[in-house]
Design an enzyme around this catalytic site. Structure first.
Site, PDB file in Angstrom:
ATOM      1  N   TRP A  10       0.915  -1.197  -0.001  1.00 21.78           N
ATOM      2  CA  TRP A  10      -0.012   0.013  -0.108  1.00 21.78           C
ATOM      3  C   TRP A  10       0.850   1.308   0.044  1.00 21.78           C
ATOM      4  O   TRP A  10       0.343   2.492  -0.181  1.00 21.78           O
ATOM      5  CB  TRP A  10      -0.974  -0.040   1.284  1.00 21.78           C
ATOM      6  CG  TRP A  10      -2.031  -0.859   1.251  1.00 21.78           C
ATOM      7  CD1 TRP A  10      -2.504  -1.783   0.063  1.00 21.78           C
ATOM      8  CD2 TRP A  10      -3.044  -1.277   2.126  1.00 21.78           C
ATOM      9  NE1 TRP A  10      -3.516  -2.382   0.326  1.00 21.78           N
ATOM     10  CE2 TRP A  10      -3.860  -2.294   1.515  1.00 21.78           C
ATOM     11  CE3 TRP A  10      -3.194  -0.820   3.420  1.00 21.78           C
ATOM     12  CZ2 TRP A  10      -5.077  -2.791   2.136  1.00 21.78           C
ATOM     13  CZ3 TRP A  10      -4.184  -1.238   4.098  1.00 21.78           C
ATOM     14  CH2 TRP A  10      -5.204  -2.348   3.475  1.00 21.78           C
ATOM     15  N   GLU A 168      11.316  -6.335  -9.814  1.00 23.00           N
ATOM     16  CA  GLU A 168      10.384  -5.070 -10.005  1.00 23.00           C
ATOM     17  C   GLU A 168      11.342  -4.044 -10.777  1.00 23.00           C
ATOM     18  O   GLU A 168      12.231  -3.649 -10.256  1.00 23.00           O
ATOM     19  CB  GLU A 168      10.422  -4.401  -8.655  1.00 23.00           C
ATOM     20  CG  GLU A 168       9.526  -5.295  -7.812  1.00 23.00           C
ATOM     21  CD  GLU A 168       8.551  -4.206  -7.097  1.00 23.00           C
ATOM     22  OE1 GLU A 168       7.205  -4.604  -6.949  1.00 23.00           O
ATOM     23  OE2 GLU A 168       8.870  -3.335  -6.254  1.00 23.00           O
ATOM     24  N   SER A 214       3.575  -2.600 -12.299  1.00 17.79           N
ATOM     25  CA  SER A 214       2.183  -2.226 -13.090  1.00 17.79           C
ATOM     26  C   SER A 214       0.992  -3.592 -13.088  1.00 17.79           C
ATOM     27  O   SER A 214       0.586  -3.491 -14.163  1.00 17.79           O
ATOM     28  CB  SER A 214       2.580  -1.428 -14.213  1.00 17.79           C
ATOM     29  OG  SER A 214       3.031  -0.096 -13.845  1.00 17.79           O
ATOM     30  N   GLY A 235       1.323  -2.534  -6.317  1.00 16.63           N
ATOM     31  CA  GLY A 235       1.432  -1.401  -5.712  1.00 16.63           C
ATOM     32  C   GLY A 235       0.086  -0.695  -5.998  1.00 16.63           C
ATOM     33  O   GLY A 235      -1.178  -1.160  -5.376  1.00 16.63           O
ATOM     34  N   GLY A 236      -0.229   0.070  -7.060  1.00 16.53           N
ATOM     35  CA  GLY A 236      -1.376   0.786  -7.512  1.00 16.53           C
ATOM     36  C   GLY A 236      -2.732  -0.132  -7.296  1.00 16.53           C
ATOM     37  O   GLY A 236      -3.714   0.434  -6.854  1.00 16.53           O
TER      38      GLY A 236
HETATM   39  C1  PEP Z   1       5.522  -1.658  -6.105  1.00 16.69           C
HETATM   40  O1  PEP Z   1       5.573  -0.328  -5.591  1.00 16.69           O
HETATM   41  O2  PEP Z   1       6.007  -2.467  -5.465  1.00 16.69           O
HETATM   42  C2  PEP Z   1       4.833  -1.844  -7.389  1.00 16.69           C
HETATM   43  C3  PEP Z   1       4.917  -2.929  -8.255  1.00 16.69           C
HETATM   44  O3  PEP Z   1       4.021  -0.759  -7.736  1.00 16.69           O
HETATM   45  P1  PEP Z   1       2.965  -0.623  -8.994  1.00 16.69           P
HETATM   46  O4  PEP Z   1       2.101  -1.939  -8.915  1.00 16.69           O
HETATM   47  O5  PEP Z   1       2.084   0.459  -8.755  1.00 16.69           O
HETATM   48  O6  PEP Z   1       3.556  -0.707 -10.308  1.00 16.69           O
END
Ligand code: PEP
Length: 257
Positions: A10, A168, A214, A235-236
């Site tokens: 989060w 990531e 993402s 994340g998002g």
């Molecule tokens: C994260 O911060 O670990 C991430 C993968 O963010 P998002 O899913 O928003 O790209």
């Protein structure tokens, strides 16, 4: 067969009330999920509320986003592994690219935290990944191997198998631009190969490697159908309980057959 693990990072979002509402919806969607390991990783301030809202749903675990490597002492603003254990936290995200970028975390610092986490029986989710510039210069493998060897230095086989690695790519985090399943699989296979060199192939086969960057309900199933992708760090899309639940469902074994 490695069990998939889907985690909701989060970041600096969610009040206690929002966290409780999220968990309520998530439980309606998933129940006490047992086909997939689910981890909710709130900001520190919402951890007790998430645990309370999960109630009897024991399969869904709680994580934290950072910790200090020392057990206690004069470290204003920091939190120790033991304090997190005291809040029933089971997983800890370490080395996230935002901590590396904005808070100067190096592989050496990440490694100290990883070792402290294992000592306290917290399972680390160790994030590694290249920037766009590093990818465009053909340095993906060099960067991943360096981060992996540095962050996971001096772990024994048991500790390694209880560590989750999150690949990531920095260019895919929060940008809406995810790695293609092929790009991600290539990186994951390389990470597993490096883990074999760090330990041995039996150990490397047991380590779960999440993809993060993402991930959304629309791309989750294809990413997770790749042989070396063992889940997602989200994340998002993890801020919305229904979206996050859809990602978890996409990781269930039957949904992938
Ligand atoms: C994260 O911060 O670990 C991430 C993968 O963010 P998002 O899913 O928003 O790209």
């Amino acid at each position: 067969m490695r069990k998939k693990i889907i985690a909701a990072n989060w970041k600096m979002n969610m009040t206690q009330g929002e966290a409780a509402a999220f968990v309520e919806t998530l439980l309606l969607e998933l129940g006490d999920e047992s086909d997939v390991d689910v981890v909710i990783i709130p900001p520190f301030t919402a951890i007790p509320k998430v645990t309370e809202a999960l109630g009897a749903a024991q399969n869904i675990k709680v994580g934290a986003q950072n910790m200090h490597w020392e057990r206690s002492g004069a470290f204003t603003g920091e939190i120790s592994a033991a304090m997190l254990r005291d809040l029933y936290v089971r997983y800890i995200v370490l080395g996230h690219s935002e901590r590396r970028q904005y808070f100067g975390e190096t592989d050496e610092i990440v490694n100290r935290k990883v070792r402290a986490a294992h000592e306290a029986l917290l399972r680390p989710i160790v994030c590694i990944g290249e920037t766009l510039d590093q990818r465009e210069h053909g340095n993906v493998e060099k960067i991943l191997a360096h981060q992996l060897r540095g962050s996971l230095a001096d772990l024994n086989g048991k500790e390694l198998t209880e560590t989750v690695v999150a690949y990531e790519p920095v260019w895919a985090i929060g940008t809406g631009r995810n790695a293609t399943p092929q790009q991600a699989q290539e990186a994951h296979a390389f990470i597993r190969h490096t883990l074999t060199q760090i330990s041995d192939s039996a150990t490397a086969e047991k380590v779960r490697i999440q993809y993060g960057g993402s991930v959304k309900p629309e791309n989750a199933a294809e990413l997770m159908s790749q042989p070396d992708i063992d889940g997602a760090l989200v994340g998002g899309a993890s801020l919305d309980a229904r979206s996050f639940a859809q990602i978890v469902k996409a990781a269930r074994p039957d949904d992938r057959d």
